[in-house]
Design an enzyme around this catalytic site. Structure first.
Site, PDB file in Angstrom:
ATOM      1  N   GLY A   1       0.838  -1.192   0.000  1.00  0.00           N
ATOM      2  CA  GLY A   1       0.000   0.000   0.000  1.00  0.00           C
ATOM      3  C   GLY A   1       0.869   1.236   0.000  1.00  0.00           C
TER       4      GLY A   1
ATOM      5  N   GLN B   1       2.641  10.073   1.562  1.00  0.00           N
ATOM      6  CA  GLN B   1       3.981   9.515   1.758  1.00  0.00           C
ATOM      7  C   GLN B   1       4.961   9.940   0.673  1.00  0.00           C
ATOM      8  OE1 GLN B   1       2.104   5.419   2.386  1.00  0.00           O
ATOM      9  NE2 GLN B   1       3.947   5.244   3.621  1.00  0.00           N
TER      10      GLN B   1
ATOM     11  N   CYS C   1       5.542   0.137   8.098  1.00  0.00           N
ATOM     12  CA  CYS C   1       5.183   1.298   7.281  1.00  0.00           C
ATOM     13  C   CYS C   1       6.410   1.752   6.496  1.00  0.00           C
ATOM     14  CB  CYS C   1       4.681   2.440   8.162  1.00  0.00           C
ATOM     15  SG  CYS C   1       4.210   3.914   7.255  1.00  0.00           S
ATOM     16  N   LEU C   2       6.236   2.019   5.234  1.00  0.00           N
ATOM     17  CA  LEU C   2       7.367   2.454   4.406  1.00  0.00           C
ATOM     18  C   LEU C   2       7.916   3.804   4.873  1.00  0.00           C
ATOM     19  CD1 LEU C   2       5.933   1.385   0.944  1.00  0.00           C
ATOM     20  CD2 LEU C   2       7.518   0.128   2.421  1.00  0.00           C
TER      21      LEU C   2
ATOM     22  N   HIS D   1      -4.909   1.543   7.147  1.00  0.00           N
ATOM     23  CA  HIS D   1      -3.558   2.097   7.317  1.00  0.00           C
ATOM     24  C   HIS D   1      -3.328   3.252   6.343  1.00  0.00           C
ATOM     25  CE1 HIS D   1       0.907   1.577   8.101  1.00  0.00           C
ATOM     26  NE2 HIS D   1       0.906   2.274   6.992  1.00  0.00           N
ATOM     27  N   GLU D   2      -3.741   3.040   5.078  1.00  0.00           N
ATOM     28  CA  GLU D   2      -3.512   4.093   4.063  1.00  0.00           C
ATOM     29  C   GLU D   2      -4.404   5.300   4.289  1.00  0.00           C
ATOM     30  OE1 GLU D   2      -0.712   1.563   2.912  1.00  0.00           O
ATOM     31  OE2 GLU D   2      -0.883   3.722   2.632  1.00  0.00           O
TER      32      GLU D   2
ATOM     33  N   HIS E   1      -2.985   7.626   6.730  1.00  0.00           N
ATOM     34  CA  HIS E   1      -1.952   8.519   6.185  1.00  0.00           C
ATOM     35  C   HIS E   1      -2.574   9.792   5.623  1.00  0.00           C
ATOM     36  CE1 HIS E   1       1.857   6.421   6.587  1.00  0.00           C
ATOM     37  NE2 HIS E   1       1.398   5.337   6.037  1.00  0.00           N
TER      38      HIS E   1
HETATM   39  O1  K2U Z   1       1.617   2.675   4.050  1.00  0.00           O
HETATM   40  C1  K2U Z   1       2.640   1.992   3.938  1.00  0.00           C
HETATM   41  O2  K2U Z   1       3.711   2.330   4.429  1.00  0.00           O
HETATM   42  C2  K2U Z   1       2.551   0.638   3.269  1.00  0.00           C
HETATM   43  C3  K2U Z   1       2.274  -0.365   4.341  1.00  0.00           C
HETATM   44  C4  K2U Z   1       0.930  -0.942   4.145  1.00  0.00           C
HETATM   45  C5  K2U Z   1       0.561  -1.874   5.250  1.00  0.00           C
HETATM   46  C6  K2U Z   1       1.010  -1.714   6.553  1.00  0.00           C
HETATM   47  C7  K2U Z   1       0.609  -2.613   7.540  1.00  0.00           C
HETATM   48  C8  K2U Z   1      -0.232  -3.647   7.237  1.00  0.00           C
HETATM   49  C9  K2U Z   1      -0.677  -3.786   5.945  1.00  0.00           C
HETATM   50  C10 K2U Z   1      -0.285  -2.898   4.958  1.00  0.00           C
HETATM   51  C11 K2U Z   1       3.414  -1.376   4.414  1.00  0.00           C
HETATM   52  O3  K2U Z   1       4.650  -0.755   4.494  1.00  0.00           O
HETATM   53  S1  K2U Z   1       3.530  -2.442   3.122  1.00  0.00           S
HETATM   54  C12 K2U Z   1       4.685  -3.580   3.822  1.00  0.00           C
HETATM   55  C13 K2U Z   1       3.929  -4.799   4.233  1.00  0.00           C
HETATM   56  C14 K2U Z   1       4.015  -5.878   3.404  1.00  0.00           C
HETATM   57  C15 K2U Z   1       3.288  -7.019   3.711  1.00  0.00           C
HETATM   58  C16 K2U Z   1       2.470  -7.072   4.849  1.00  0.00           C
HETATM   59  C17 K2U Z   1       2.395  -5.974   5.684  1.00  0.00           C
HETATM   60  C18 K2U Z   1       3.141  -4.823   5.382  1.00  0.00           C
HETATM   61 ZN    ZN Z   2       2.361   3.483   6.113  1.00  0.00          ZN
END
Ligand code: K2U
Ligand code: ZN
Length: 164
Positions: A46, A51, A91-92, A133-134, A137
């Site tokens: 996501g 971001q 979170c990225l 989560h998104e 943001h």
């Molecule tokens: O918003 C972001 O930074 C992307 C997030 C999205 C996300 C966070 C927590 C749980 C689900 C989605 C992540 O950085 S994406 C990395 C990731 C990959 C697989 C599973 C969970 C998180």
């Molecule tokens: Zn995030």
């Protein structure tokens, strides 16, 4: 496709509240494409426009195993939610930090697609977590903001070490 720079804490721009999208043009489509390329390259499942320092209500998501199901949501709004689930989140924009967060198990989301057409989606499990989560943001909220003061303080201290 261009990959974009992802803002990371403690950048205060991550606290910006995104504005609604009013113009559905090629510029918006290009940003969505670039956000998808950035998300896949990270890798992530996501990414919110906040971001990448674009403060409009736009998120991209792909929870498929093989990156074949991109979901682009413009002006998304959760209209129904029920149940509770706990999920380990990263979170990225908060590299190397993970924590368990409680979120709704099932949600109904209304949004517009890149043509401005109204859409509605029901989600549960990881997709529901990712959407919540998104959408956080877009409100200037990161997942650490859901933690207790002590857990957040410890996470931010660890982040200082990880990014030093
Ligand atoms: O918003 C972001 O930074 C992307 C997030 C999205 C996300 C966070 C927590 C749980 C689900 C989605 C992540 O950085 S994406 C990395 C990731 C990959 C697989 C599973 C969970 C998180
Ligand atoms: Zn995030």
């Amino acid at each position: 496709m261009t990959t974009l720079t992802i803002l990371t804490l403690p950048d205060k721009r991550l606290k910006t509240v995104a504005k609604p999208v009013e113009t559905f043009d090629d510029t918006l489509k290009q940003l969505a494409d670039d956000m998808l390329a950035t998300m896949y390259a990270a890798p992530g499942i996501g990414l919110a426009a906040t971001q990448v320092d674009q403060h409009i209500q736009l998120v991209v998501i792909d929870v498929s195993e093989d990156n074949t199901e991109p979901l682009v949501m413009v002006n998304p709004e959760i209209v129904e939610k029920d149940g509770i689930q706990k999920h380990e989140e990263g979170c990225l924009s908060v590299p190397g930090i993970y924590a368990s967060v409680k979120r709704a198990e099932h949600i109904k989301v209304k949004f517009q697609d890149l043509s401005g057409e109204a859409q509605e989606l029901e989600a549960e499990g990881l997709l529901a977590v990712c959407i919540q989560h998104e959408l956080d943001h877009l409100k200037g909220i990161v997942f650490l903001d859901h933690l207790s003061a002590l857990k957040k303080k410890l996470a931010l201290k660890k982040l200082e070490k990880v990014t030093a």
